[in-house]
Design a protein around this motif. Structure first.
Motif, PDB file in Angstrom:
ATOM      1  N   LEU A   1      31.315  37.397  52.483  1.00  0.00           N
ATOM      2  CA  LEU A   1      32.608  37.471  51.792  1.00  0.00           C
ATOM      3  C   LEU A   1      33.466  38.596  52.389  1.00  0.00           C
TER       4      LEU A   1
ATOM      5  N   ASP B   1      37.640  31.345  43.272  1.00  0.00           N
ATOM      6  CA  ASP B   1      36.363  32.017  43.335  1.00  0.00           C
ATOM      7  C   ASP B   1      35.530  31.315  44.409  1.00  0.00           C
TER       8      ASP B   1
ATOM      9  N   TYR C   1      24.607  43.432  44.042  1.00  0.00           N
ATOM     10  CA  TYR C   1      25.179  44.713  43.656  1.00  0.00           C
ATOM     11  C   TYR C   1      24.451  45.237  42.425  1.00  0.00           C
TER      12      TYR C   1
ATOM     13  N   LYS D   1      32.388  31.161  45.163  1.00  0.00           N
ATOM     14  CA  LYS D   1      31.187  30.426  44.742  1.00  0.00           C
ATOM     15  C   LYS D   1      31.570  29.081  44.131  1.00  0.00           C
TER      16      LYS D   1
ATOM     17  N   LYS E   1      27.491  38.427  49.803  1.00  0.00           N
ATOM     18  CA  LYS E   1      28.520  39.472  49.689  1.00  0.00           C
ATOM     19  C   LYS E   1      28.951  39.979  51.064  1.00  0.00           C
TER      20      LYS E   1
ATOM     21  N   THR F   1      32.820  50.634  40.495  1.00  0.00           N
ATOM     22  CA  THR F   1      33.985  49.758  40.616  1.00  0.00           C
ATOM     23  C   THR F   1      34.860  49.857  39.365  1.00  0.00           C
TER      24      THR F   1
ATOM     25  N   ASP G   1      40.154  40.328  37.069  1.00  0.00           N
ATOM     26  CA  ASP G   1      39.753  38.948  37.344  1.00  0.00           C
ATOM     27  C   ASP G   1      40.830  38.134  38.042  1.00  0.00           C
TER      28      ASP G   1
ATOM     29  N   ALA H   1      39.177  35.378  46.285  1.00  0.00           N
ATOM     30  CA  ALA H   1      38.446  36.549  45.807  1.00  0.00           C
ATOM     31  C   ALA H   1      39.282  37.235  44.737  1.00  0.00           C
ATOM     32  N   SER H   2      38.609  37.754  43.716  1.00  0.00           N
ATOM     33  CA  SER H   2      39.316  38.464  42.657  1.00  0.00           C
ATOM     34  C   SER H   2      39.441  39.931  43.048  1.00  0.00           C
TER      35      SER H   2
ATOM     36  N   TRP I   1      38.243  42.348  41.459  1.00  0.00           N
ATOM     37  CA  TRP I   1      36.899  42.903  41.283  1.00  0.00           C
ATOM     38  C   TRP I   1      36.060  42.684  42.545  1.00  0.00           C
ATOM     39  N   ASP I   2      36.059  41.444  43.059  1.00  0.00           N
ATOM     40  CA  ASP I   2      35.293  41.131  44.279  1.00  0.00           C
ATOM     41  C   ASP I   2      35.682  42.070  45.418  1.00  0.00           C
TER      42      ASP I   2
ATOM     43  N   SER J   1      28.628  48.396  39.994  1.00  0.00           N
ATOM     44  CA  SER J   1      29.678  47.886  39.111  1.00  0.00           C
ATOM     45  C   SER J   1      30.283  49.013  38.284  1.00  0.00           C
TER      46      SER J   1
END
Lengths: 274, 251
Positions: A154, A214, B112, A216, A151, B120, B134, B92-93, B95-96, B117
């Motif tokens: 990222l 994504d 996390y 990952k 994370k 978030t 998403d 990345a979404s 959410w990310d 969450s």
């Protein structure tokens, strides 16, 4: 392919190729999304200085390359972050200096010059088991670090400024990423050679990116692509008696271009979306 | 004044490559402030925010953030930067990205938590972009992205929210929504809003400062015509407060 696997050197080559696929699959994704292609090219070429140093000191060249590559990666990181010159200028200078150091050391080493071609363009068929063990250790370290700091990496790749504000040690993370790139370069040198490393660092990840958003999944796909590229390239080079490193790169590049072409075709015919 | 002071700048000056960007800036921000900072482009607004965040080292002067250095105090600040220069293809979404605001709370080597969450989820709900959780961040519209970045600042549970030109990428009808949202948020935290556009922000904020290298601020919504003229270096037409001010260019 199966009959080729009767030979130990072919089995070693296949293992080396798969280890390369795992490392470049993971780290290549960061190289692509954080736009570190040029600095990675610099790091891989500068590693030639380490090969030369290894010969000169009489140690295994790949071990010399490991330490020299880490040092030059950190050096490039420091210069690009701290010095008041443009990043690509700094990388260009250190890129050439690393290679020059390699040539000087090889020139200073008495006796016949070593087989430079195998380091510059790779020769997966002559990877000794000791190198495979080192590649395995490096791959395990890379996987561990990325799992533990997923994370953080990222956030670093997405937005350094915000990462700084929420309290991440952004500079240290960046240097750690550079060290992981150095590890990956060392793993890849045996497989495709210094000059072609950048292709394996970019093509599998760039291909994977076309199929997912994504990170990952992108890493997993990229490992699969890398595995396919190295084993297909290895098999082709064996069957057709071609240079292994160059064949692997051409298989990768052609696949990438084909994926571009196919998605354009799909776009034009209106089937699905690219 | 019973309200707590959260940020204090004393005689702060900053340079970019030898060019002065801020000169002798004094500013106090209190915990219930809703402050608008206006000023022309290149007037040092973004630099001022970055000085508060400890991203730009001032050449001179003292900066205190929540009674500490900016590096330590910034954990109480939620920051929404002007440009999101990220790659539109970035894997990345929404959410990310919003989750990244929780990094300071979770710490390294850990996943996390449920708390992260939950926070978030609440922030996405408050910003009305939960449906897009998403989706890839780069595929959202400008206004939705802005909401995602505000959500990311909100999950840090800030006591001070710094917004740099937040409406730049938002369509005008959405802007009204946006200011109503800020009205709600200001109950919970201090807000500093930076913009080159006087007319839209002056309706909503409680206090206005004007910045063009030097800061003109009287801890109120009143801006003297001389201040605006000094800041914008052009004649300014002042209209009674509550009604948007207008800046007229000399022809």
């Amino acid at each position: 392919m199966l009959e080729a696997l009767q030979y130990e050197f072919m089995r070693n080559a296949l293992i080396a190729g798969l280890l390369a696929a795992v490392t470049c699959g993971i780290i290549g994704c960061y190289v692509i999304v954080k736009r570190m292609v040029f600095i990675s090219g610099g790091v891989s070429h500068a590693s030639f200085g380490g090969i030369g140093l290894g010969y000169f000191l009489g140690i295994t060249p790949i071990v010399g390359a490991l330490f020299f590559t880490i040092a030059s990666a950190l050096g490039m990181g420091l210069v690009t972050r701290r010095a008041k010159i443009t990043e690509d200028t700094a990388i260009g200078i250190l890129w050439a200096m690393g290679m020059a150091v390699g040539i000087i050391f090889i020139g200073l080493t008495p006796g016949y010059p070593p087989d430079l071609m195998s380091y510059l363009f790779g020769d997966i068929l002559i990877v000794p088991p000791s190198d495979i063990i080192m590649m395995l250790i490096l791959a395990v370290i890379i996987i561990l670090v990325v799992v533990l700091l997923y994370k953080e990496f990222l956030a670093l790749s997405f937005d350094e400024e915000f990462a700084t504000v929420v309290g991440l040690p952004v500079e240290r993370l960046y240097f750690l990423l550079l060290i992981l790139i150095a590890f990956t370069v060392v793993v890849l040198i045996r497989v495709v050679g210094i000059i072609l490393v950048i292709a394996l660092l970019t093509i599998p990840a760039a291909t994977a990116r076309r199929f997912t958003h994504d990170l990952k999944k992108m890493m997993l796909l990229s490992i699969l692509f890398g595995g396919f590229f190295t084993s297909a390239g290895l098999w082709l080079s064996f069957e057709l008696d071609l240079a292994s490193g160059a064949t692997i790169i051409l298989v990768s590049g052609v696949t990438f271009l084909a994926s571009l072409f196919l998605s354009r075709l799909r776009l034009m015919t209106g089937v699905g979306r690219g | 004044m019973t309200s707590k002071e959260v940020v204090r700048l004393e005689d702060v000056s900053a340079h970019y490559d030898g060019v002065p960007v801020l000169e002798g800036v004094n500013l106090s921000i209190y915990q219930d402030d809703f402050l608008g900072i206006i000023g022309p482009n290149g007037g040092g607004k973004t630099t001022l925010l970055k000085v508060i965040l400890g991203l730009v080292e001032p050449g001179r002067g003292r900066v205190s953030v929540f009674g500490d250095t900016p590096e330590k105090g910034r954990k109480y600040i939620g920051y929404v930067s002007q440009y999101s220069l990220f790659d539109r293809d970035f894997p990345a979404s929404v959410w990310d990205v919003v989750m990244m605001g929780r990094l300071g709370k979770t710490g390294p080597f850990r996943k996390y938590s449920k708390q992260d969450s939950d926070a978030t989820l609440r922030a996405l709900e408050a910003m009305e972009i939960l449906d897009h959780r998403d989706q890839q961040i780069g595929k959202l519209s400008g206004g939705q992205q802005q909401r995602a970045f505000i959500a990311r600042a909100l999950v840090t549970e800030p006591q001070l929210l710094l917004l740099d030109e937040p409406t730049a990428s938002v369509d005008t009808p959405l802007q009204t929504d946006f200011y109503e949202l800020l009205e709600r948020l200001k109950q919970r935290m201090a807000i500093v809003l930076v913009s080159h556009d006087i007319s839209t922000i002056s309706i909503y904020v409680d206090k206005i400062a004007c910045l063009n290298r030097e800061l003109y601020y009287h801890s109120s919504k009143e801006l003297a015509a001389e201040d605006l003229e000094a800041a914008y270096r052009c004649p300014v037409e002042m209209i009674a407060h509550g009604v948007p001010h207008r800046v007229l260019k000399e022809h």
